[in-house]
Design an enzyme around this catalytic site. Structure first.
Site, mmCIF file in Angstrom:
data_model
loop_
_atom_site.group_PDB
_atom_site.id
_atom_site.type_symbol
_atom_site.label_atom_id
_atom_site.label_comp_id
_atom_site.label_asym_id
_atom_site.label_seq_id
_atom_site.Cartn_x
_atom_site.Cartn_y
_atom_site.Cartn_z
ATOM 1 N N GLY A 56 -5.486 -3.082 0.519
ATOM 2 C CA GLY A 56 -5.782 -3.906 -0.023
ATOM 3 C C GLY A 56 -4.081 -4.328 -1.335
ATOM 4 N N CYS A 57 -5.452 -5.303 -2.134
ATOM 5 C CA CYS A 57 -3.826 -5.630 -3.117
ATOM 6 C C CYS A 57 -3.547 -4.886 -3.657
ATOM 7 C CB CYS A 57 -4.769 -6.438 -3.815
ATOM 8 S SG CYS A 57 -3.863 -7.000 -5.500
ATOM 9 N N PHE A 58 -2.510 -4.435 -4.136
ATOM 10 C CA PHE A 58 -1.544 -3.083 -5.466
ATOM 11 C C PHE A 58 -2.314 -3.210 -6.616
ATOM 12 C CE2 PHE A 58 2.425 -5.538 -4.263
ATOM 13 C CZ PHE A 58 2.588 -6.577 -4.939
#
Length: 225
Positions: A56-58
Site C-alpha cells: 500500500g501507500c509507502f
C-alpha cells in the site's frame, strides 16, 4: 431517524474526504515546494541485508518498518514493473506495472528476515486485492519480493500460516515475486509520514495503521532516544 440520517451523511462525507486525500491524490494537491529528484539509495554496510516489500501507500509502510529494532534505514520507491526510473505520477496512472514499495536496510543478526515478513503481514491487509483503505489500483497491491530460495520459502510459509489462522474471510493475495529492481521515489516522499503529520490522509489513515503496527510489534520496537 433524522439523527441517523445526519450520522450517515457525516460518515459519507468523511469517507469521501479520505478518498479525495488518498496517498496519490493528497500528494498531487499539495502546493508546497517539493524536491522531485530521485532519492539516493544508501550504501550497504558490512553484515547488512536488504528486503523489499509493497503493502500500500509507502508513506505508512516506511514509518512502520523504520520503527523496528535492527532496521537502519527504509527507502520509499517503486518495484514490480517494467519502466525504468518511473516517477510518482507515472506510477499513479496504474500503467507502469510498479507498486509503491519500500526497501529495508537491516541487520539480520538483530532482526531476521522471517520477522520482517511477519511485520509485513501485520502492517497491511494482505487479503485486499489492489487496494489498501482509500488507495485503489495495482500500484497498491501486496507484494513480497525475494532474493534467495530461502526468502521465498519464508514468505510462502508465512502465507500458509496466515491463510490457516482463521483470521480472514478471504485468502491472502500477496504476490511472491523475485526481486529485479527497485527505484527510489522522489526526495519529498522520504519520511513523509513524519513531515506531514497534520494532513488528513496521514492523520486519519496512516497514523492509526502505524500505531496498530507498533502495538503488535511491540517486542521488536527500537528503544526511544
Amino acid at each position: 431517524m433524522t439523527t441517523t440520517r445526519a450520522f450517515l451523511t457525516t460518515a459519507s462525507l468523511l469517507v469521501a474526504a479520505l478518498l479525495m486525500t488518498g496517498c496519490q491524490q493528497q500528494s498531487s494537491t499539495n502546493n508546497s515546494p517539493k524536491d522531485t529528484s530521485p532519492a539516493k539509495l544508501p550504501e550497504l554496510q558490512s553484515g547488512e541485508a536488504v528486503a523489499t516489500f509493497a503493502a500500500g501507500c509507502f508513506w505508512c509502510t516506511e514509518a512502520q518498518f523504520e520503527s523496528l529494532r535492527g532496521v537502519r534505514e527504509v527507502v520509499s520507491g517503486y518495484a514490480g514493473g517494467e519502466l525504468e526510473n518511473p516517477t510518482y505520477e507515472q506510477v499513479g496512472t496504474d500503467q507502469t506495472g510498479h507498486a509503491e514499495s519500500i526497501q529495508v536496510y537491516y541487520d539480520p543478526r538483530v532482526i531476521p528476515f522471517d520477522t520482517l515478513v511477519k511485520a509485513f503481514f501485520i502492517g497491511h491487509d494482505a487479503t485486499s486485492l489492489n487496494r489498501q483503505g482509500p488507495d485503489v489500483g495495482t500500484q497498491y497491491r501486496s507484494i513480497a519480493f525475494y532474493r534467495t530460495p530461502a526468502e521465498k520459502a519464508s514468505i510462502e510459509t508465512a502465507i500458509r500460516r496466515e491463510n490457516e489462522s482463521g483470521r480472514y474471510s478471504r485468502p491472502v493475495v500477496t504476490q511472491v515475486v523475485p526481486f529485479r529492481a527497485f527505484y527510489p521515489a522522489e526526495v519529498y516522499h522520504q519520511g513523509y509520514y513524519y513531515t506531514h503529520p497534520d494532513e488528513l490522509y496521514v492523520s486519519s489513515v496512516s497514523t492509526p495503521k502505524v500505531e496498530k503496527f507498533r502495538e503488535r510489534m511491540a517486542s521488536w520496537l527500537k528503544k526511544p532516544n
